[in-house]
Scaffold this motif. Structure first.
Motif, PDB file in Angstrom:
ATOM      1  N   MET A   1     -86.223 -25.493 -91.771  1.00 37.16           N
ATOM      2  CA  MET A   1     -86.236 -26.052 -90.238  1.00 37.16           C
ATOM      3  C   MET A   1     -86.183 -27.411 -90.335  1.00 37.16           C
ATOM      4  O   MET A   1     -86.360 -28.189 -91.432  1.00 37.16           O
ATOM      5  N   ASN A   2     -85.908 -28.028 -89.162  1.00 35.23           N
ATOM      6  CA  ASN A   2     -85.939 -29.455 -88.831  1.00 35.23           C
ATOM      7  C   ASN A   2     -84.993 -30.325 -89.485  1.00 35.23           C
ATOM      8  O   ASN A   2     -84.942 -31.213 -89.938  1.00 35.23           O
ATOM      9  N   GLN A   3     -83.826 -29.334 -89.661  1.00 36.94           N
ATOM     10  CA  GLN A   3     -82.643 -30.157 -90.192  1.00 36.94           C
ATOM     11  C   GLN A   3     -81.799 -30.498 -89.215  1.00 36.94           C
ATOM     12  O   GLN A   3     -81.627 -29.973 -88.250  1.00 36.94           O
ATOM     13  N   ARG A   4     -81.152 -31.916 -89.530  1.00 35.47           N
ATOM     14  CA  ARG A   4     -80.091 -32.613 -88.682  1.00 35.47           C
ATOM     15  C   ARG A   4     -79.023 -32.890 -89.148  1.00 35.47           C
ATOM     16  O   ARG A   4     -78.733 -32.823 -90.428  1.00 35.47           O
ATOM     17  N   LEU A   5     -77.908 -32.883 -88.353  1.00 37.23           N
ATOM     18  CA  LEU A   5     -76.585 -33.396 -88.987  1.00 37.23           C
ATOM     19  C   LEU A   5     -76.440 -34.569 -89.141  1.00 37.23           C
ATOM     20  O   LEU A   5     -77.436 -35.463 -88.523  1.00 37.23           O
ATOM     21  N   ASP A   6     -75.850 -35.173 -90.122  1.00 36.14           N
ATOM     22  CA  ASP A   6     -75.633 -36.411 -90.192  1.00 36.14           C
ATOM     23  C   ASP A   6     -74.911 -37.129 -89.270  1.00 36.14           C
ATOM     24  O   ASP A   6     -73.921 -36.589 -88.753  1.00 36.14           O
ATOM     25  N   ILE A   7     -75.361 -38.253 -88.745  1.00 33.24           N
ATOM     26  CA  ILE A   7     -74.685 -39.041 -87.671  1.00 33.24           C
ATOM     27  C   ILE A   7     -73.724 -40.027 -88.397  1.00 33.24           C
ATOM     28  O   ILE A   7     -74.071 -40.679 -89.279  1.00 33.24           O
ATOM     29  N   PRO A   8     -72.585 -40.149 -87.968  1.00 33.20           N
ATOM     30  CA  PRO A   8     -71.773 -40.853 -88.717  1.00 33.20           C
ATOM     31  C   PRO A   8     -71.761 -42.316 -88.489  1.00 33.20           C
ATOM     32  O   PRO A   8     -72.230 -42.616 -87.562  1.00 33.20           O
ATOM     33  N   LYS A   9     -71.648 -43.027 -89.564  1.00 32.06           N
ATOM     34  CA  LYS A   9     -71.968 -44.351 -89.543  1.00 32.06           C
ATOM     35  C   LYS A   9     -71.457 -45.094 -88.595  1.00 32.06           C
ATOM     36  O   LYS A   9     -71.957 -46.405 -88.135  1.00 32.06           O
ATOM     37  N   GLU A  10     -70.305 -44.734 -88.160  1.00 31.31           N
ATOM     38  CA  GLU A  10     -69.223 -45.643 -87.324  1.00 31.31           C
ATOM     39  C   GLU A  10     -69.655 -45.516 -85.736  1.00 31.31           C
ATOM     40  O   GLU A  10     -69.026 -46.113 -85.035  1.00 31.31           O
ATOM     41  N   MET A  11     -70.469 -44.512 -85.758  1.00 33.59           N
ATOM     42  CA  MET A  11     -71.051 -44.228 -84.305  1.00 33.59           C
ATOM     43  C   MET A  11     -71.578 -45.412 -83.567  1.00 33.59           C
ATOM     44  O   MET A  11     -72.407 -46.189 -84.198  1.00 33.59           O
ATOM     45  N   ASP A  12     -71.299 -45.537 -82.324  1.00 34.71           N
ATOM     46  CA  ASP A  12     -71.993 -46.553 -81.384  1.00 34.71           C
ATOM     47  C   ASP A  12     -73.384 -46.575 -81.588  1.00 34.71           C
ATOM     48  O   ASP A  12     -74.046 -45.539 -81.366  1.00 34.71           O
ATOM     49  N   GLY A  14     -75.697 -47.079 -79.315  1.00 29.83           N
ATOM     50  CA  GLY A  14     -76.214 -46.729 -78.250  1.00 29.83           C
ATOM     51  C   GLY A  14     -76.365 -45.119 -78.080  1.00 29.83           C
ATOM     52  O   GLY A  14     -77.461 -44.633 -77.891  1.00 29.83           O
ATOM     53  N   TRP A  15     -75.377 -44.339 -78.878  1.00 29.63           N
ATOM     54  CA  TRP A  15     -75.385 -43.019 -78.820  1.00 29.63           C
ATOM     55  C   TRP A  15     -76.429 -42.621 -79.979  1.00 29.63           C
ATOM     56  O   TRP A  15     -77.227 -41.565 -79.786  1.00 29.63           O
ATOM     57  N   VAL A  16     -76.479 -43.436 -81.122  1.00 30.53           N
ATOM     58  CA  VAL A  16     -77.429 -43.132 -82.177  1.00 30.53           C
ATOM     59  C   VAL A  16     -78.725 -43.085 -81.612  1.00 30.53           C
ATOM     60  O   VAL A  16     -79.620 -42.210 -81.740  1.00 30.53           O
ATOM     61  N   SER A  17     -79.125 -44.011 -80.837  1.00 35.22           N
ATOM     62  CA  SER A  17     -80.402 -44.212 -80.436  1.00 35.22           C
ATOM     63  C   SER A  17     -80.587 -43.033 -79.388  1.00 35.22           C
ATOM     64  O   SER A  17     -81.807 -42.337 -79.528  1.00 35.22           O
ATOM     65  N   ILE A  18     -79.787 -42.592 -78.610  1.00 34.48           N
ATOM     66  CA  ILE A  18     -79.901 -41.504 -77.669  1.00 34.48           C
ATOM     67  C   ILE A  18     -80.258 -40.226 -78.436  1.00 34.48           C
ATOM     68  O   ILE A  18     -81.250 -39.294 -78.122  1.00 34.48           O
ATOM     69  N   ILE A  19     -79.470 -39.874 -79.361  1.00 37.52           N
ATOM     70  CA  ILE A  19     -79.590 -38.634 -80.375  1.00 37.52           C
ATOM     71  C   ILE A  19     -81.057 -38.782 -81.107  1.00 37.52           C
ATOM     72  O   ILE A  19     -81.724 -37.606 -81.010  1.00 37.52           O
ATOM     73  N   GLU A  20     -81.110 -39.771 -81.581  1.00 41.66           N
ATOM     74  CA  GLU A  20     -82.263 -39.750 -82.424  1.00 41.66           C
ATOM     75  C   GLU A  20     -83.635 -39.824 -81.459  1.00 41.66           C
ATOM     76  O   GLU A  20     -84.788 -39.039 -82.012  1.00 41.66           O
ATOM     77  N   SER A  21     -83.534 -40.201 -80.295  1.00 45.52           N
ATOM     78  CA  SER A  21     -84.730 -40.089 -79.381  1.00 45.52           C
ATOM     79  C   SER A  21     -84.862 -38.601 -79.039  1.00 45.52           C
ATOM     80  O   SER A  21     -86.155 -38.121 -78.881  1.00 45.52           O
ATOM     81  N   CYS A  22     -83.839 -37.888 -78.973  1.00 44.64           N
ATOM     82  CA  CYS A  22     -83.953 -36.482 -78.454  1.00 44.64           C
ATOM     83  C   CYS A  22     -84.148 -35.515 -79.784  1.00 44.64           C
ATOM     84  O   CYS A  22     -85.074 -34.506 -79.590  1.00 44.64           O
ATOM     85  N   TRP A  23     -84.106 -36.230 -80.975  1.00 42.34           N
ATOM     86  CA  TRP A  23     -84.552 -35.512 -82.061  1.00 42.34           C
ATOM     87  C   TRP A  23     -86.262 -35.632 -82.516  1.00 42.34           C
ATOM     88  O   TRP A  23     -86.536 -34.934 -83.474  1.00 42.34           O
TER      89      TRP A  23
END
Length: 66
Positions: A1-12, A14-23
């Motif tokens: 459980m608690n597995q997350r997909l890898d976030i692409p390194k080239e992602m903006d 701002g999007w990374v911040s939103i995704i991680e805050s939701c996780w």
């Protein structure tokens, strides 16, 4: 459980911040829908502004004749 997909390194970031805050594991640490909506609107405005600036730098303005 608690597995997350890898976030692409080239992602903006701002999007990374939103995704991680939701996780966040603790629901109290996650953004509310209102906060999430504000973050998304802000990111949309920033990306639209960046797009307009990029388009403006690609167009050439004619040199006036003297």
């Amino acid at each position: 459980m608690n597995q997350r997909l890898d976030i692409p390194k080239e992602m903006d970031p701002g999007w990374v911040s939103i995704i991680e805050s939701c996780w966040q594991s603790d629901p109290k640490d996650r953004p509310t829908f209102r906060e999430l909506l504000e973050k998304l609107k802000r990111l949309q405005r920033l990306q639209a502004q960046a797009s307009r600036l990029a388009q403006g730098s690609q167009t050439t303005t004619p040199t006036p004749e003297i």
